[in-house]
Every structure is written in C-alpha cells, then in structure tokens.
Enzyme design. Sequence first.
Site, PDB file in Angstrom:
ATOM      1  N   TYR A  50      -6.823  -2.060   0.329  1.00 12.35           N
ATOM      2  CA  TYR A  50      -7.203  -0.651   0.246  1.00 12.35           C
ATOM      3  C   TYR A  50      -6.120   0.176   0.916  1.00 12.35           C
ATOM      4  CZ  TYR A  50      -9.766   3.690   0.944  1.00 12.35           C
ATOM      5  OH  TYR A  50     -10.152   5.010   0.937  1.00 12.35           O
ATOM      6  N   GLU A 110      -5.869   7.959  -2.899  1.00 16.97           N
ATOM      7  CA  GLU A 110      -6.391   6.610  -2.629  1.00 16.97           C
ATOM      8  C   GLU A 110      -5.984   5.614  -3.704  1.00 16.97           C
ATOM      9  OE1 GLU A 110     -10.820   5.794  -1.515  1.00 16.97           O
ATOM     10  OE2 GLU A 110     -10.620   5.267  -3.629  1.00 16.97           O
TER      11      GLU A 110
END
Length: 415
Positions: free
Chosen positions: A122, A210
């Site tokens: 992530y 993101e």
Amino acid sequence: MKIHEYQARELLSGAGIPVPAGQMISSVEEAAATYKAVTSPGSPLAVVKAQVHAGGRGKAGFVKLVKSAAEAEDAARFMLTHRMHSPQTPPEGLEVRKLLIAAGVDIMPRAGGAKGAGEEFYLAVTLDRANRRPVLIASREGGVEIEKIAHERPEAIIKAPLHPVAGLEPHQGREVACRLGFKGKHILAAADVMSRLAKLYLARDCSLAEINPLVITNPTTEHPDGRVMAIDAKFNFDDNALFRHKDLQAMFDPTEENPGELRAQRFGLSYIALDGNIGCLVNGAGLAMATMDIVKLHGGSPANFLDVGGSASEEAVTEAFSIILSDPRVKGVMVNIFGGIMRCDVIAQGVVNAARKHKNTDGSTGFRVPLVVRLEGTNVESGRDLLRRAAADLPTLQPATDLADAAVKVCRAVG
Ligand code: GDP
Ligand code: MN
C-alpha cells in the site's frame, strides 16, 4: 473531486510510474476487442474492473481476472447489468456504467511467504492534519484488507512526512522501500514510485494520491528482474484548487455524483445528502451543524446538510426545497433561519413559492410532509406574517419559537 481508476492510471503513467496497459469501455460489445488490444497470445491474463467512485470492488466481485475474450465479455456483461454493493457504496449499491480492461500482471509472492498469493504493498500520500503537512503512508500488507490492517495493527503502517519545501526526500523513499522489504534493484524502483507519487500529489493539489496495490511482477523475458508496478489507483482533489487544473476538471464524471448535490452546486447551495428522514434547510454552515446535532439529540435523523448561504435568493430557497423533497426518504422538513445578512422575509417568500410550485404525484400542489419553521433575526416579523397569510398553501406548517422547539416538533411529526 474524485476520478475513476482508469483516469488515475493515466495520471500515474504520465508521471512516469509503471502501470499495465488498459482501456476504458462502456458497453459489453467493446469487451472482446479491448481484451485483444491489451493482451497478447503469449500473455493472455487481463483484468476487468468496474469503474465507480467506491472501493472494495475486489471483494464485491467487480474485479475479475480473465484469460480469454469470451471470459472478458462475460465479466463485462455481469458488471454492467448488476449494481455493485461494498462497504463503501450506499445500501442500494451503485450502477456500473464504465469498465476498465487492463493487462493482468503475475504478482511475485512474498519471499518465504505462502505460495500462490502475491505480495501487495500500500502506498499513499495524503494530508496529515495533526502535523500540518502531507505524509507518505506505506504498508507491506496492502491489497483488499488495508482498512482492517490500519484499524487493528497500526504498527504495520509506515509514515514519512513530506518536508514543506523539499517534499519527499530521496533518502526517505529508499528507507521506506527497505522497511517494506524491497530488495536489490526493486528498492530504487519503489523509492522512485514514491517520489513521483509525492510530486504528483503536490503538483495536482490532491487530497489523496493512493496506489493499492503496488506489486512486483514475476520475471518475464522482457523484464527478467520483474517490475514494480501500480495496479490500482485512487485520487481525490482539493475542489478549491481545481480552477487551476483545467485538465482535471475535464475528468469530472457527473453520473457518479448525487443528483441533488449537483443541482445544489448550480444554485450556490452547499448540500450533502445523508441517510436520515428529516430534511434541513438552514443558513450558515455552523448553524446547519448545530441544527443536525439538535435533531439527533431529540432522537431524529437528518436527511441532509443544507446551507443556503448568507445571501440566497427566493429562487435558491425554492430550489433547495425541491432538492430536499426529491429525496423519497424525507418525511419532514425543518427550516431553521437566523436572519443576519439573510432576511427572514426572503426565506418565508421562498417557502411559500416552493409550496405553490411543489407538485405531488396526484397533480395537487403544496407540501404534504410536516414542515416546521423557526425564523429569527432580520425582518422576522414580516417573515412570520408572510407565512401566516399563506396558511392555505401551507397546511402542514408548524411555527417554532426556537431551535429546541423546532427539533422537538419535527421529530414528533416524523415519529
Ligand atoms: P479494489 O478491491 O477496489 O481495491 O480493486 P483492486 O484493483 O485493488 O483489485 C483487488 C484485488 O484484485 C487486488 O488487491 C489484487 O489482489 C487483485 N488483482 C487486481 N488486478 C490484478 C492483476 O492484474 N493480477 C493479479 N494477479 N491480481 C490482481
Ligand atoms: Mn485496490
């Protein structure tokens, strides 16, 4: 403002971050040809992904790995004819109008980890309000469980603050890459992705940039070391900075927005739909918050936040009513106005006009739902007088003396 993943991928790839080839489609008929365009006979893996402004698609069955044109077409047909339900969608789910078909990647498994499952990282840049600067957030345990990880094991999340002038410094990226477990050439590749993502975040006035997941692909003859690649991306932009990004404005997809919120924008009203049943029409954001709080306190549940602003016209008030009443969940409306710059008689006239204009399903006009009005401040007497004289058009009206009285009355009226 949010954008779709296929648009986010364009931004990443424009910034030099490796992303698998992909194309957006909006009909089943395009699926087979697009599948062929993004794959080759030697690497038949592709992924079909719903393009909606909500996450959790993988678990909802709206990200499908396919290995033939026929499978791509089946996945496309399923997604375009079913609503998607995930923890991030409204209870009634979301209609899927667009799909992304992208080349699938073979994800490298974690060294010494379980066989089969690939390792997913992530990576995000967002604003850290507590530290008053943007921050890079990274985790070795990315993928579809990241929300759970962040909640249950915050120590699995690495944070690196961006310097207000220098941004993300190269040594920070290398350090984070090492702590994530990247090895050899992949360390610099991952650090490079971080530095490009941080630059993109700043240059495009994002509130979130993101990548989840970032992966290392298995070696191929073309890339014998594997590649560090982004296979899902999400961007949110600061609306107040959009005026200086014409290309981002062009990415706006109105079909993904709440129709009430879009209408409100056109009339300069701040409207946010919520899931309760008491419509609220208020002037001033602070008063709107207080109104919602007091409705809650008395056991009610607001259907919306609506600030008509300090200088709304009669037309804007009429429009505000029409937006509130177009929400089928609304079982009662509370008007709470403190007239300062805004004059109470303008609001009252807006209420009367809205009632005369409002059409019920049987063709009659006037409000059917209970209406509680609390007016105070500039021109309050003429406002109240206007409402009294229009009593015939407002059979459900109950005047309230103050905020608490209004909340009690509207909560009682909706049961
Ligand atoms: P999200 O669930 O909305 O975040 O959608 P993602 O695009 O992140 O996809 C969900 C999951 O599907 C990922 O975490 C991966 O495990 C898997 N996935 C997506 N694309 C690929 C791919 O190209 N190859 C492989 N092996 N898995 C993929
Ligand atoms: Mn994802």
